[in-house]
Design a protein around this motif. Structure first.
Motif, PDB file in Angstrom:
ATOM      1  N   SER A 187       5.160   9.941   7.359  1.00 27.01           N
ATOM      2  CA  SER A 187       4.605   9.575   8.711  1.00 27.01           C
ATOM      3  C   SER A 187       3.072   9.463   8.546  1.00 27.01           C
ATOM      4  O   SER A 187       2.694   8.546   9.402  1.00 27.01           O
ATOM      5  CB  SER A 187       5.085  10.717   9.415  1.00 27.01           C
ATOM      6  OG  SER A 187       6.517  10.708   9.622  1.00 27.01           O
ATOM      7  N   GLY A 188       2.320  10.325   7.965  1.00 24.73           N
ATOM      8  CA  GLY A 188       1.063  10.106   7.884  1.00 24.73           C
ATOM      9  C   GLY A 188       0.356   9.118   6.997  1.00 24.73           C
ATOM     10  O   GLY A 188      -0.771   8.946   6.839  1.00 24.73           O
ATOM     11  N   LEU A 189       1.341   8.064   6.098  1.00 30.33           N
ATOM     12  CA  LEU A 189       0.801   7.112   5.533  1.00 30.33           C
ATOM     13  C   LEU A 189       0.360   5.912   6.361  1.00 30.33           C
ATOM     14  O   LEU A 189       0.838   5.447   7.347  1.00 30.33           O
ATOM     15  CB  LEU A 189       1.958   6.558   4.557  1.00 30.33           C
ATOM     16  CG  LEU A 189       2.457   7.462   3.532  1.00 30.33           C
ATOM     17  CD1 LEU A 189       3.394   6.547   2.486  1.00 30.33           C
ATOM     18  CD2 LEU A 189       1.324   8.074   2.686  1.00 30.33           C
ATOM     19  N   LEU A 190      -1.021   5.519   5.757  1.00 29.40           N
ATOM     20  CA  LEU A 190      -1.334   4.336   6.593  1.00 29.40           C
ATOM     21  C   LEU A 190      -0.726   3.048   5.897  1.00 29.40           C
ATOM     22  O   LEU A 190      -0.175   3.215   4.852  1.00 29.40           O
ATOM     23  CB  LEU A 190      -3.032   4.133   6.224  1.00 29.40           C
ATOM     24  CG  LEU A 190      -3.842   5.397   6.401  1.00 29.40           C
ATOM     25  CD1 LEU A 190      -5.163   5.531   6.003  1.00 29.40           C
ATOM     26  CD2 LEU A 190      -3.948   5.353   7.969  1.00 29.40           C
ATOM     27  N   PRO A 191      -0.625   2.180   6.605  1.00 30.88           N
ATOM     28  CA  PRO A 191       0.060   0.834   6.232  1.00 30.88           C
ATOM     29  C   PRO A 191      -0.238   0.164   4.678  1.00 30.88           C
ATOM     30  O   PRO A 191       0.652   0.024   4.169  1.00 30.88           O
ATOM     31  CB  PRO A 191      -0.260  -0.345   7.242  1.00 30.88           C
ATOM     32  CG  PRO A 191      -0.651   0.523   8.608  1.00 30.88           C
ATOM     33  CD  PRO A 191      -1.299   1.811   8.184  1.00 30.88           C
ATOM     34  N   ASP A 192      -1.504   0.380   4.553  1.00 30.08           N
ATOM     35  CA  ASP A 192      -1.791  -0.064   3.189  1.00 30.08           C
ATOM     36  C   ASP A 192      -1.102   1.093   2.144  1.00 30.08           C
ATOM     37  O   ASP A 192      -1.053   0.522   0.926  1.00 30.08           O
ATOM     38  CB  ASP A 192      -3.390  -0.124   2.869  1.00 30.08           C
ATOM     39  CG  ASP A 192      -4.006  -1.285   3.547  1.00 30.08           C
ATOM     40  OD1 ASP A 192      -3.206  -2.250   3.718  1.00 30.08           O
ATOM     41  OD2 ASP A 192      -5.162  -1.210   3.671  1.00 30.08           O
ATOM     42  N   GLN A 193      -1.215   1.988   2.335  1.00 32.96           N
ATOM     43  CA  GLN A 193      -0.434   3.229   1.593  1.00 32.96           C
ATOM     44  C   GLN A 193       1.032   2.948   1.453  1.00 32.96           C
ATOM     45  O   GLN A 193       1.534   3.019   0.436  1.00 32.96           O
ATOM     46  CB  GLN A 193      -0.785   4.606   1.811  1.00 32.96           C
ATOM     47  CG  GLN A 193      -2.281   4.992   1.875  1.00 32.96           C
ATOM     48  CD  GLN A 193      -2.524   6.254   2.454  1.00 32.96           C
ATOM     49  OE1 GLN A 193      -2.195   6.478   3.535  1.00 32.96           O
ATOM     50  NE2 GLN A 193      -3.564   7.182   1.591  1.00 32.96           N
ATOM     51  N   VAL A 194       1.788   2.677   2.378  1.00 32.27           N
ATOM     52  CA  VAL A 194       3.007   2.113   2.521  1.00 32.27           C
ATOM     53  C   VAL A 194       3.294   1.243   1.643  1.00 32.27           C
ATOM     54  O   VAL A 194       4.153   1.047   0.759  1.00 32.27           O
ATOM     55  CB  VAL A 194       3.550   2.053   3.923  1.00 32.27           C
ATOM     56  CG1 VAL A 194       5.038   1.465   3.951  1.00 32.27           C
ATOM     57  CG2 VAL A 194       3.578   3.303   4.702  1.00 32.27           C
ATOM     58  N   ARG A 195       2.492   0.012   1.683  1.00 30.23           N
ATOM     59  CA  ARG A 195       2.586  -1.217   0.773  1.00 30.23           C
ATOM     60  C   ARG A 195       2.251  -0.686  -0.653  1.00 30.23           C
ATOM     61  O   ARG A 195       3.126  -1.212  -1.596  1.00 30.23           O
ATOM     62  CB  ARG A 195       1.425  -2.256   1.329  1.00 30.23           C
ATOM     63  CG  ARG A 195       2.116  -2.954   2.421  1.00 30.23           C
ATOM     64  CD  ARG A 195       1.127  -4.192   2.827  1.00 30.23           C
ATOM     65  NE  ARG A 195       0.074  -3.981   3.616  1.00 30.23           N
ATOM     66  CZ  ARG A 195       0.179  -3.690   5.029  1.00 30.23           C
ATOM     67  NH1 ARG A 195       1.437  -3.948   5.551  1.00 30.23           N
ATOM     68  NH2 ARG A 195      -0.780  -3.398   5.592  1.00 30.23           N
TER      69      ARG A 195
END
Ligand code: ZN
Length: 334
Positions: free
Chosen positions: A228-236
């Protein structure tokens, strides 16, 4: 398309691996969240993976997990039927205390996959328990997800105080020995609400685990909890490194509460009697000086607002996962 079982889910993960996207795995405990998810995913032509935790089953069953699981699975199966996407159901964080429920879910084909969480046990015991669930699911097509390494934070009925990263070599050994179809790894994410900058994320670890598994000829999809705390770039980035399933619960809980809170805040005078009015709920405010507004207090009104709110956040999250436009659609099997 109806609810789909483990065979189709395996195919969905294979496609995600080949095309480089992932699935958000979305927790539900009641129908408003599910309807919002179905609207979002059908609109985006993405297959949908929903999941039910033991706590959610307990809640939905008024204390009875069996009734709750059957009720929630029934909702998923029935509401999925008219949607033009594949809908999958996963059991989230089931433990050795829920083996009866796991057996029932397999026997009645309620689910597409099962997560057995024995991550707090020793390595050998974790293997033994995970292997046992793989054996129980044999012949059903239902996939089994196991977890190696601990994830910090409080999740449902499991609390672990320390974060333990998954060791890449152990990951290979664990998948081989347990026969798990999916592997949840710990790379520094936390369960619950947290800010992106506080997470000591070790993306390199996901990459290394994926590489070691590939070298061992294991194409095990990796799972990330507490994302839940991941930023969109980290998700990618983690998707690039082999994460195929990202668990999402907190966003929906927050949007649910926020939507309801804003709705009711804007309609206080329609629901709460003004000062000086006799607060007589049993007789629904006789006397005719004031009455509550049924057009507002009907739970379907706030329910619709919540469904719309969930649809919005679900769309934003599935865009991060990249699963839009990739549905298995009408392809056969199950
Ligand atoms: Zn989790």
């Amino acid at each position: 398309m109806p609810f789909r079982g483990g065979v189709a889910l395996r195919e969905a993960y294979r496609r995600a691996e080949a095309r480089g996207y992932a699935f958000m795995a979305n927790n539900i405990a009641e129908s408003n969240t599910l309807v919002g998810l179905l609207d979002a995913y059908a609109g985006a032509k993405s297959d949908l993976l929903v999941q039910v935790s033991p706590g959610a089953a307990k809640f939905a069953g008024a204390g009875g997990k069996v009734a709750g699981l059957r009720a929630l699975a029934g909702l998923v199966h029935v509401l999925a039927a008219p949607r033009p996407i594949a809908v999958f159901l996963n059991l989230d964080h089931f433990t050795t205390g829920e083996m009866d429920l796991i057996d029932l879910a397999i026997r009645e084909r309620l689910v597409s996959s099962i997560m057995i969480d024995a991550s707090k046990e020793s390595f050998d015991e974790n293997v033994r328990i995970s292997r046992d669930v793989v054996r129980r699911a044999e012949g059903s097509g239902i996939l089994v997800e196991a977890e190696l390494g601990k994830i910090r934070g409080v999740e449902d009925e499991i609390a672990s105080s320390d974060a333990f990263y998954t060791h890449p070599d152990e990951a290979v050994e664990f998948v081989r020995a347990s026969g798990a179809d999916l592997l949840a790894i710990s790379i520094g994410t936390e369960h619950g609400v947290s800010k992106g900058e506080d997470i000591k994320l070790r993306l390199d670890l996901a990459k290394e685990i994926q590489a070691k598994l590939a070298k061992a000829k294991l194409s095990t999809p990796l799972v990330l909890h507490g994302s839940s705390g991941l930023l969109p770039d980290q998700v990618r980035a983690v998707i690039q490194y082999g994460i195929r399933k990202l668990n999402k619960d907190t966003h929906y809980q927050y949007v649910y509460a926020r939507t309801a809170c804003e709705f009711y805040k804007g309609h206080v005078a329609d629901i709460i009697p003004p000062e000086g009015t006799e607060d007589d709920v049993v007789n629904l405010f006789p006397g005719g000086t004031w009455s509550p507004n049924k057009k507002v207090f009907d739970p379907r009104v706030v329910g619709k607002a919540i469904q719309d709110g969930i649809r919005g956040i679900a769309l934003a999250l599935l865009e991060q996962a990249g699963s839009g436009g990739q549905t298995l659609g009408d392809e056969e099997d199950s």
